[in-house]
Design an enzyme around this catalytic site. Structure first.
Site, PDB file in Angstrom:
ATOM      1  N   GLY A  23       0.818  -1.215   0.000  1.00 14.47           N
ATOM      2  CA  GLY A  23       0.000   0.000   0.000  1.00 14.47           C
ATOM      3  C   GLY A  23       0.847   1.257   0.000  1.00 14.47           C
ATOM      4  O   GLY A  23       0.504   2.255   0.650  1.00 14.47           O
ATOM      5  N   ALA A  24       1.936   1.236  -0.773  1.00 12.51           N
ATOM      6  CA  ALA A  24       2.933   2.310  -0.689  1.00 12.51           C
ATOM      7  C   ALA A  24       2.625   3.522  -1.552  1.00 12.51           C
ATOM      8  O   ALA A  24       3.387   4.485  -1.536  1.00 12.51           O
ATOM      9  CB  ALA A  24       4.309   1.753  -1.086  1.00 12.51           C
ATOM     10  N   LEU A  28      -0.355   6.359   4.624  1.00 12.07           N
ATOM     11  CA  LEU A  28       0.731   5.949   5.516  1.00 12.07           C
ATOM     12  C   LEU A  28       1.839   5.235   4.748  1.00 12.07           C
ATOM     13  O   LEU A  28       3.019   5.381   5.069  1.00 12.07           O
ATOM     14  CB  LEU A  28       0.196   5.035   6.612  1.00 12.07           C
ATOM     15  CG  LEU A  28      -0.834   5.633   7.568  1.00 12.07           C
ATOM     16  CD1 LEU A  28      -1.406   4.541   8.463  1.00 12.07           C
ATOM     17  CD2 LEU A  28      -0.224   6.747   8.404  1.00 12.07           C
ATOM     18  N   GLY A  29       1.459   4.440   3.753  1.00  9.98           N
ATOM     19  CA  GLY A  29       2.462   3.722   2.981  1.00  9.98           C
ATOM     20  C   GLY A  29       3.381   4.650   2.215  1.00  9.98           C
ATOM     21  O   GLY A  29       4.598   4.436   2.165  1.00  9.98           O
ATOM     22  N   TYR A 177     -14.105  -4.169   9.942  1.00 14.59           N
ATOM     23  CA  TYR A 177     -12.789  -3.536   9.892  1.00 14.59           C
ATOM     24  C   TYR A 177     -12.039  -3.786  11.199  1.00 14.59           C
ATOM     25  O   TYR A 177     -10.872  -4.203  11.197  1.00 14.59           O
ATOM     26  CB  TYR A 177     -12.926  -2.030   9.651  1.00 14.59           C
ATOM     27  CG  TYR A 177     -11.619  -1.272   9.772  1.00 14.59           C
ATOM     28  CD1 TYR A 177     -10.681  -1.316   8.748  1.00 14.59           C
ATOM     29  CD2 TYR A 177     -11.320  -0.536  10.919  1.00 14.59           C
ATOM     30  CE1 TYR A 177      -9.478  -0.636   8.844  1.00 14.59           C
ATOM     31  CE2 TYR A 177     -10.121   0.144  11.033  1.00 14.59           C
ATOM     32  CZ  TYR A 177      -9.203   0.098   9.997  1.00 14.59           C
ATOM     33  OH  TYR A 177      -8.002   0.764  10.109  1.00 14.59           O
TER      34      TYR A 177
END
Length: 312
Positions: A23-24, A28-29, A177
């Site tokens: 998830g970059a 946050l990634g 979640y």
């Protein structure tokens, strides 16, 4: 809760080390990748949308011309994609030193993957479980090897409904979640126990970002969750760069030990510099850990074995 090891900049010089960040391409990634690249690391951006990943890499390279970045496709909801990603690293390199299990989806309508798994449980937990299994032998040969799994403070509100993992009988977007984030914590701690027993050099560490102003509530969440986290509470959130500090600390700080959880040190663990904190009691339950491990192997079709560090 205990708080220690506070720091505002947890990334030392990382030249010569390889990090895989799922998830970059955003949130946050992306913030994690930016910090790692600034410190000299070679970063593999593991992303579902390769075009978006390349745009992110171009942005980072323009800011840090010497950055070493690879963009590779990874769909955590597809076990075949997870296997292909790991095979590519095995065949072409670079061999990873650290895996940061960061990617996630948050509170969408009930959705099943093509393999029949509930989307949040599949992406947030099962995909990272399988990815870690596929890469663990490579990590074990790395320099200061670690697996950092990103959970949420909301894992403390959850239980794992092993009898209804697809949400067929009952589905709450936020509840599911929270369950997936508890699964992250249970997995990381069970992995730590197994690594410790095997005397593996790999450390399994947990981190959570507190409340960070990312696009996560906007990209899948619906109804009250999107309104609350995407709009009403957003002024209280810290930036993605600040939210990423805990996982950066877990991934790079020399004093970090396996089985620890790091999150923001401020009130309610919503914001602040990284500090060691305590996971939920359920996350520490060894029976739940073993059960989740077995179920995850079955659902992913992945035999997760811990490499013998002696090679025998």
């Amino acid at each position: 809760m205990t708080r220690s090891n506070r720091t505002s900049d947890p990334a030392p010089d990382l030249s010569g080390r390889v990090f895989v960040v799922t998830g970059a391409s955003s949130g946050l990634g992306l913030a994690t990748t930016d910090c790692l690249a600034r410190r000299g690391a070679h970063v593999v951006l593991a992303v579902r949308d390769e075009a978006k990943g390349r745009r992110a890499a171009d942005l980072l390279t323009s800011a840090h011309p010497t950055a070493r970045l690879d963009v590779r496709h990874l769909d955590l909801g597809d076990p075949d994609s997870v296997h292909a990603f790991a095979t590519g690293l095995r065949q072409d390199g670079p061999a990873p030193d650290v895996l940061i299990n960061n990617a996630g989806v948050m509170a969408p309508p009930r959705t099943l993957t093509p393999h029949g798994h509930e989307l949040q449980f599949a992406v947030n937990h099962l995909g990272h479980f399988a990815l870690t299994a596929h890469l663990l032998d490579l990590l074990a040969r790395g320099r200061d090897p670690r697996v950092v799994t990103v959970t949420s403070a909301n894992h403390r509100r959850a239980t794992i409904d092993f009898d209804d993992l697809t949400g067929e009988r009952a589905y709450s977007p936020m509840g599911r979640y929270n369950q997936s984030k508890l699964a992250n914590a249970v997995f990381a701690l069970e992995l730590h126990r197994r690594l410790h027993t095997a005397r593996s050099p790999v450390r399994s560490v947990l981190a959570h970002p507190g409340y960070a102003a990312t696009r996560l509530p906007h990209t899948g969440a619906v109804g009250p969750v999107r309104l609350l986290f995407g709009h009403l509470l957003r002024p209280l959130a810290q930036s993605p760069a600040r939210g990423a500090l805990a996982q950066l600390h877990a991934a790079t700080a020399p004093e970090v030990r396996g089985g620890e959880l790091y999150g923001p040190s401020g009130p309610g663990e919503l914001r602040g510099t990284p500090a060691r904190t305590s996971p939920a009691r359920r996350a520490l339950d060894e029976e739940i850990g073993r059960r989740l491990w077995d179920v995850s192997q079955e659902l992913t079709g992945t035999a997760f074995t811990i490499p013998d560090p002696t090679g025998t």
